[in-house]
Design an enzyme around this catalytic site. Sequence first.
Site: not given
Ligand code: ADP
Ligand code: MG
Length: 344
Positions: A20, A181, A247, A286, A288, A301, A303, A307
């Site tokens: 990142e 990311s 991004y 933040r 999610d 998760e 954060n 960002g």
């Molecule tokens: N279990 C899930 N079901 C549906 N979409 C997911 C899931 N896990 C991740 N995603 C998608 O992938 C993106 C990134 O996953 P995330 O767990 O937030 O990890 P990071 O943002 O740390 O890479 C999420 O914003 C979502 O759009």
């Molecule tokens: Mg995320």
Amino acid sequence: MTNDHYRMRIAVLFGGTSEERDVSIASAAQIIPALRALGHEVFAVDTASGRLGFAQERQLLSAAVAPAPPSTTDIARVRGGAMVLSPQSFDLHETDVVFIALHGGAGEDGRVQALLDLAGIPYTGSNHIASAAAMDKELSKRLFRSVGVPTPDWLMAPATGDAAGAVLGWPMVVKPNKQGSTVGLSVVRSGAQLQEAIDLALQFDDEVMLERFVPGREFTVGILEGAALPAGEIISPGEIFDYSSKYQTNGAREIFPADIPAAESAMLQEYARRAHGVLKLGCYSRIDFRRDDAGNYWCLEANSLPGMTATSLLPQAARAAGIEFPELLDRICRCPQGALIKAR
Ligand SMILES: Nc1ncnc2c1ncn2[C@@H]1O[C@H](COP(=O)(O)OP(=O)(O)O)[C@@H](O)[C@H]1O
Ligand SMILES: [Mg+2]
């Protein structure tokens, strides 16, 4: 600005050697001029190359985020030339606070925070323990469940397609346990594709998570000084919120405040406060979420260093609460460092 406004000497720590890096450069490019416009004395420190002069600063901070994260060779080049971040990178006696504008890697997982603690230098955001906990998605999910915040079922690799499919169903999401990311993340539709996705994720972390896929909509809730900001919705062009939707201009549409019933928005904010609190996160974060078609919300998760360009999600959430970008940054600089701010 408030009456107690005074000029601070702020070191903005950015860049680094994580996937990142570019995102961090983009955050710093907006944080630095905004803090200067508030009257603070600001200098820029790239953790990969040290304190920048004005010309270097202008050159590095003018680049836009590329459509894809830096390649492993790009990262190896930066890592190869990396200085060891040390308190000498800062003017110890004259820095009021270090603004951590790093994302991912050592900047987000608590190592930089621990180093600053040892050096006695105050910094923004969360302390090293909370940062490490938030970076570890599995640990975070266990903690979310302990305070009644729903999070999708998961398994950790290794797992066979049959065994994982029986527990999580198809499709499922495969992701590095400690990464951000959307780097190294795949949506896997059958057992035949599983190992390839695990191998991809293993390039970024030695632990890989398999998670139940939550179809539907995506939301995020910012926390500032322990209070939840208005929830926002993220409408991505594809199935998930991937690196380029995050991004690139027009990559995803973001709606603040989210167009959901008040009761749902209050529930999301409550989940976000609990998630922030159980991880013992500091001044801001933040959280999610996904919302399935039955209307259930699932926390993905937290954060600890979201960002921070003026159009990033947390600044948009703050704006929806009447807090403009410069005020947001100013408040982050003034939060008690490393102190646990009780959720309220
Ligand atoms: N279990 C899930 N079901 C549906 N979409 C997911 C899931 N896990 C991740 N995603 C998608 O992938 C993106 C990134 O996953 P995330 O767990 O937030 O990890 P990071 O943002 O740390 O890479 C999420 O914003 C979502 O759009
Ligand atoms: Mg995320």
